[in-house]
Design a protein around this motif. Structure first.
Motif, mmCIF file in Angstrom:
data_model
loop_
_atom_site.group_PDB
_atom_site.id
_atom_site.type_symbol
_atom_site.label_atom_id
_atom_site.label_comp_id
_atom_site.label_asym_id
_atom_site.label_seq_id
_atom_site.Cartn_x
_atom_site.Cartn_y
_atom_site.Cartn_z
ATOM 1 N N GLN A 56 0.912 -0.948 -0.050
ATOM 2 C CA GLN A 56 0.112 0.350 -0.522
ATOM 3 C C GLN A 56 0.621 1.355 0.532
ATOM 4 O O GLN A 56 0.927 2.102 0.141
ATOM 5 C CB GLN A 56 -0.556 -0.583 1.361
ATOM 6 N N MET A 57 1.671 1.306 0.693
ATOM 7 C CA MET A 57 2.801 2.471 0.423
ATOM 8 C C MET A 57 3.508 2.909 -0.750
ATOM 9 O O MET A 57 3.270 3.867 -1.263
ATOM 10 C CB MET A 57 4.109 2.167 1.683
ATOM 11 N N ASP A 58 4.030 1.857 -1.252
ATOM 12 C CA ASP A 58 4.057 1.870 -2.953
ATOM 13 C C ASP A 58 3.036 2.377 -3.473
ATOM 14 O O ASP A 58 3.775 3.888 -4.211
ATOM 15 C CB ASP A 58 4.483 0.550 -3.359
ATOM 16 N N LYS A 59 2.032 2.007 -3.631
ATOM 17 C CA LYS A 59 0.732 2.555 -4.864
ATOM 18 C C LYS A 59 0.789 3.713 -3.852
ATOM 19 O O LYS A 59 0.632 4.963 -4.961
ATOM 20 C CB LYS A 59 -0.802 1.827 -3.940
ATOM 21 N N LEU A 60 1.175 4.265 -2.565
ATOM 22 C CA LEU A 60 0.566 6.147 -2.565
ATOM 23 C C LEU A 60 2.122 6.390 -2.797
ATOM 24 O O LEU A 60 1.645 7.407 -3.632
ATOM 25 C CB LEU A 60 0.718 6.174 -1.264
ATOM 26 N N LEU A 61 3.296 5.949 -3.274
ATOM 27 C CA LEU A 61 4.626 7.072 -3.284
ATOM 28 C C LEU A 61 4.598 7.009 -4.966
ATOM 29 O O LEU A 61 5.003 7.884 -5.554
ATOM 30 C CB LEU A 61 5.623 6.494 -3.262
ATOM 31 N N ARG A 63 5.900 13.959 -7.537
ATOM 32 C CA ARG A 63 7.339 14.800 -6.293
ATOM 33 C C ARG A 63 7.315 16.217 -7.065
ATOM 34 O O ARG A 63 8.418 15.760 -8.587
ATOM 35 C CB ARG A 63 8.465 13.700 -6.573
ATOM 36 N N LYS A 64 7.265 17.318 -6.707
ATOM 37 C CA LYS A 64 7.751 18.166 -7.099
ATOM 38 C C LYS A 64 6.975 18.935 -8.147
ATOM 39 O O LYS A 64 7.229 19.603 -8.745
ATOM 40 C CB LYS A 64 9.095 18.322 -7.155
ATOM 41 N N GLY A 65 5.556 18.488 -7.911
ATOM 42 C CA GLY A 65 4.233 18.005 -8.788
ATOM 43 C C GLY A 65 4.196 18.089 -10.310
ATOM 44 O O GLY A 65 4.257 18.174 -11.104
#
Length: 243
Positions: A173-178, A183-185
């Motif tokens: 689940q953490m991988d999915k979120l990341l 990142r920086k838009g």
């Protein structure tokens, strides 16, 4: 162990850098760092502390504990349950499990796997490092809970498996979120392709067949429950030759 298992000759600098690979979360990384530096409170550490001498001895085996004993050699089934679960999950997509030793645990950040064309398999490499670091740290946590918080009473097999499943699914689940978080838009914090490669082949048995090729935005994707059969049932099946 790294040379024997993965066919790599590594330098001292590579060994130290492997303690900080991106696949390790902070706590497992800190755990492995302390293992390498012999900085954990285990075994002989407790012998000279009043009222704590009994913590130095493994209640199951009657020997002075060491990291190798706790993580690999203890006769208790607790660490064995976790390594069996990790191996079973790995074999859902790969043909061979590298095995477990203190060397492969401490050197898991150096593990390399290659595809049929000889190129580094980033997905397999990342999955292996996650499984090894999270499994080792979970074994350590369960050992501390038993010795310090539960007065020597071990966790049940069901509890151990549930904690392993929770740990691995939490990483998913953490991988999915990341992979979905800009990142920086501009770019996600983790390359979506790498996440897809990492978890391919080990997702829920029913769900993965129905998932789109890019399942990162699917609301419910879990590591397959078929990888965690009850050990007693599994032993009966193995003895009967049932796949």
């Amino acid at each position: 162990a790294v040379r024997d298992t993965f066919g790599r000759n590594v330098t001292d600098a590579e060994v130290w850098n492997s303690l900080y690979v991106k696949e390790f979360l902070p706590r497992p990384s800190q755990f492995i760092w302390k293992c390498v530096h012999n900085a954990h409170k285990a075994g002989a550490y407790w012998i000279h502390i009043p009222d704590c001498k009994d913590r130095a001895i493994c209640k199951d085996c009657g020997v002075t504990e060491s990291l190798e004993h706790i993580l690999v050699n203890c006769g208790s089934p607790r660490q064995e349950i976790i390594w069996e679960a990790a191996e079973t999950l790995w074999l859902e997509r790969e043909s061979k499990w590298p095995g477990v030793s203190l060397g492969t645990v401490l050197g898991c950040g150096l593990a390399e796997f290659r595809d049929g064309g000889g190129k580094i398999d980033r997905g397999a490499q990342r999955l292996y490092r996650i499984l090894m670091s999270e499994s080792a740290y979970l074994i350590w946590r369960l050992r501390n809970e038993r010795v310090i918080d539960r007065d020597g009473v071990p966790a049940s097999e069901e509890e151990i498996i549930n904690k392993f499943k929770f740990t691995i699914n939490q990483r998913l689940q953490m991988d999915k979120l990341l992979a979905n978080r800009p990142r920086k838009g501009k770019l996600p914090a983790l390359p979506p392709k790498l996440v897809l490669q990492t978890w391919a082949g080990i997702l829920d048995d029913l769900g993965e067949r129905q998932l789109p090729a890019d399942w990162l935005r699917e609301p419910r994707v879990l590591v397959g429950s078929r990888a965690f059969p009850p050990r007693t049932q599994q032993r009966r099946s193995d003895s009967r030759g049932i796949g």
